[in-house]
Design an enzyme around this catalytic site. Structure first.
Site, mmCIF file in Angstrom:
data_model
loop_
_atom_site.group_PDB
_atom_site.id
_atom_site.type_symbol
_atom_site.label_atom_id
_atom_site.label_comp_id
_atom_site.label_asym_id
_atom_site.label_seq_id
_atom_site.Cartn_x
_atom_site.Cartn_y
_atom_site.Cartn_z
ATOM 1 N N GLU A 200 1.367 -1.026 -0.058
ATOM 2 C CA GLU A 200 -0.111 0.598 0.229
ATOM 3 C C GLU A 200 1.028 1.333 -0.606
ATOM 4 O OE1 GLU A 200 -2.296 -0.677 3.808
ATOM 5 O OE2 GLU A 200 -0.926 0.659 4.761
ATOM 6 N N HIS A 208 -2.689 8.181 13.950
ATOM 7 C CA HIS A 208 -3.492 6.381 13.966
ATOM 8 C C HIS A 208 -4.247 6.697 14.960
ATOM 9 C CE1 HIS A 208 -2.727 2.314 15.060
ATOM 10 N NE2 HIS A 208 -3.853 2.325 15.116
ATOM 11 N N GLU A 275 -9.202 0.573 13.305
ATOM 12 C CA GLU A 275 -8.348 1.717 13.358
ATOM 13 C C GLU A 275 -8.058 2.385 11.716
ATOM 14 O OE1 GLU A 275 -4.558 0.372 14.979
ATOM 15 O OE2 GLU A 275 -5.675 -1.131 16.277
ATOM 16 N N ASN A 290 -9.046 -5.109 14.872
ATOM 17 C CA ASN A 290 -8.207 -5.724 16.014
ATOM 18 C C ASN A 290 -9.958 -6.411 16.493
ATOM 19 O OD1 ASN A 290 -6.268 -3.083 17.384
ATOM 20 N ND2 ASN A 290 -6.086 -5.534 16.077
ATOM 21 N N ARG A 292 -10.855 -8.058 19.348
ATOM 22 C CA ARG A 292 -10.709 -8.599 20.083
ATOM 23 C C ARG A 292 -10.636 -7.128 21.264
ATOM 24 N NH1 ARG A 292 -6.046 -5.918 21.253
ATOM 25 N NH2 ARG A 292 -4.161 -5.882 19.206
#
Length: 448
Positions: A200, A208, A275, A290, A292
């Protein structure tokens, strides 16, 4: 109602789950390695069982051993926490086959979102913004090099099964692509037994930002705000905060909608995190999901007044979410500092040992998640994170001051920690002004 939950983890998250079980009137079982026999989570659980010794592969990553322990102890559910087996689809299937509820999403969803190249393709098709790059995974270096030229350098080479910075390399030009691709692919094979990669565009100096979602089995998906996790070392987060100082309200609302869309697209249930990376123009792109509970879930709990672990357990029991989207209001500002047993000036080298003296901060709006106590010996076999200090205040400036005060008050003797390094960050003008990107720590260390 579950009668007994096995906690398939260790450290502060295992302590956190044991306390949630106790608050719900559910009995808990701690599994532990011989190195962890004196750990706090072992002492807090209602029952405990040893599952081996040495490295995690012999105990906390031993699927068969954990399933056997759950059966022997009469558990009807397993909470995986984060790390270890929390995103292992084979383990989820083993739980299902044994008649044990896995507190998390289904194996199919974990597979779907755990493979990063597959997740990218799924999000592209759903209309969620994704960093320009390959839609299909690549294995051959020559084919990958052609794709990289089409995308335009610099490019990021990533492992399809990657995580924690493993199997990840930046290629700034065609000349260095082959070497970096081969290195990343070799890392991926060693870490994940998978040689599929994806390419990418490299977003330079990104922020982030991730969105916490919770979903039940009735189609309800709720976003619980975002967290800014830009302050990282070696691709590992150091400081997280909510709300993010990097985005405006319009961007925030669009990001929430895309996070909910991502979860609904794959039929997601339980806790998850979508994310995103944010480029210098303020444009955001899906990075990964994610599947979890996250290390930094406490930041979200502080600003939304929720208990995500209890909510996870309720959802796994087949209940509807206890809140709707309109119930979620972001109040004030929360910051979390991860306290690690490490030596920052030696490239964050782990520093295990025995705690000879300990004082943890407290007070209004201060929370510490930890498994530490005086006399506890931190094993060398596992992750170096030993505590999370979380503060909540009416606004960001007040939260910064409260965190500085909390770090000032913290005393951990007998080992080296990153406390002073965290304090240095909390006083750095770039961070204080909300301008830190994912390259902040690297630049900070270069200047020092």
């Amino acid at each position: 109602m579950f009668q007994k939950i096995l906690i398939a983890n260790r450290g502060e998250i295992a302590v956190r789950i044991a306390r949630a079980c106790r608050n719900m009137g559910i009995r808990s079982v701690a599994v532990y390695s011989k190195e962890d026999k004196n750990s706090l989570h072992v002492q807090l659980a209602d029952q405990r069982i040893c599952i081996g010794e040495g490295p995690a592969r012999n105990n906390y990553l031993n699927k068969e051993q954990i399933i056997t322990a759950a059966k022997n102890m009469g558990c009807d559910a397993i909470h995986p926490g984060f790390g270890f087996l929390s995103e292992n689809a084979d383990f989820v299937r083993m739980c299902e086959e044994s008649g044990i509820t896995f507190i998390g999403p289904s194996a199919d969803v974990i597979n779907s979102m755990g493979n990063k190249s597959h997740a990218r393709k799924t999000m592209m098709e759903a209309g969620v913004p994704v960093v320009p790059g390959t839609k299909e995974p690549v294995k051959d270096v020559e084919a990958a090099a052609e794709k990289a030229k089409e995308i335009g350098f610099p490019v990021m080479i990533k492992a399809s099964s990657g995580g924690g910075g493993k199997g990840m390399r930046v290629a700034n030009s065609a000349d260095e692509f082959e070497f970096n691709f081969n290195m990343a692919q070799r890392e991926s094979v060693n870490a994940f037994n998978d040689d599929t990669m994806y390419i990418e565009r490299c977003v330079l100096n990104p922020r982030h930002v991730e969105v916490q979602i919770m979903a039940d089995n009735f189609g309800n998906v709720v976003s619980l705000g975002e967290r800014d996790c830009s302050v990282q070392r070696n691709h590992q987060k150091l400081i997280e905060e909510s709300p993010s100082p990097a985005i405006d309200d319009e961007t925030r609302q669009r990001m929430y909608k895309d996070a909910v869309l991502a979860a609904k697209t794959v039929g997601y249930t339980n806790a998850g995190t979508v994310e995103f990376i944010l480029d210098q123009s303020g444009t955001y792109y899906f990075m990964e999901m994610n599947t979890r509970i996250q290390v930094e879930h406490g930041v979200t709990e502080m600003v939304t007044d929720t208990d995500l672990i209890i909510e996870q357990i309720r959802v796994a029991m087949g209940e509807e979410l206890s809140f709707k989207q309109e119930d979620i209001q972001i109040k004030g500002h929360a910051i979390e500092c991860r306290i690690n047993a490490e030596i920052p000036e030696k490239n964050f080298m782990p520093s295990p040992g025995t705690i000879t003296a300990l004082h943890l901060p407290a007070g209004n709006g201060v929370r510490v998640d930890t498994g530490l106590y005086t006399g506890y010996t931190i094993p060398s076999e596992y992750d170096s994170m030993i505590a999370k200090i979380i503060v909540h205040a009416p606004d960001r400036q007040a939260a910064l001051q409260k965190m500085r005060s909390a770090l000032d008050e913290t005393v951990i003797k007998g080992i080296n920690t990153n406390l002073d390094f965290q304090y240095q960050i909390l006083r750095h003008p770039v961070f204080c002004e909300g301008q830190a990107d994912t390259g902040f720590i690297e630049k900070l260390l270069r200047l020092d």
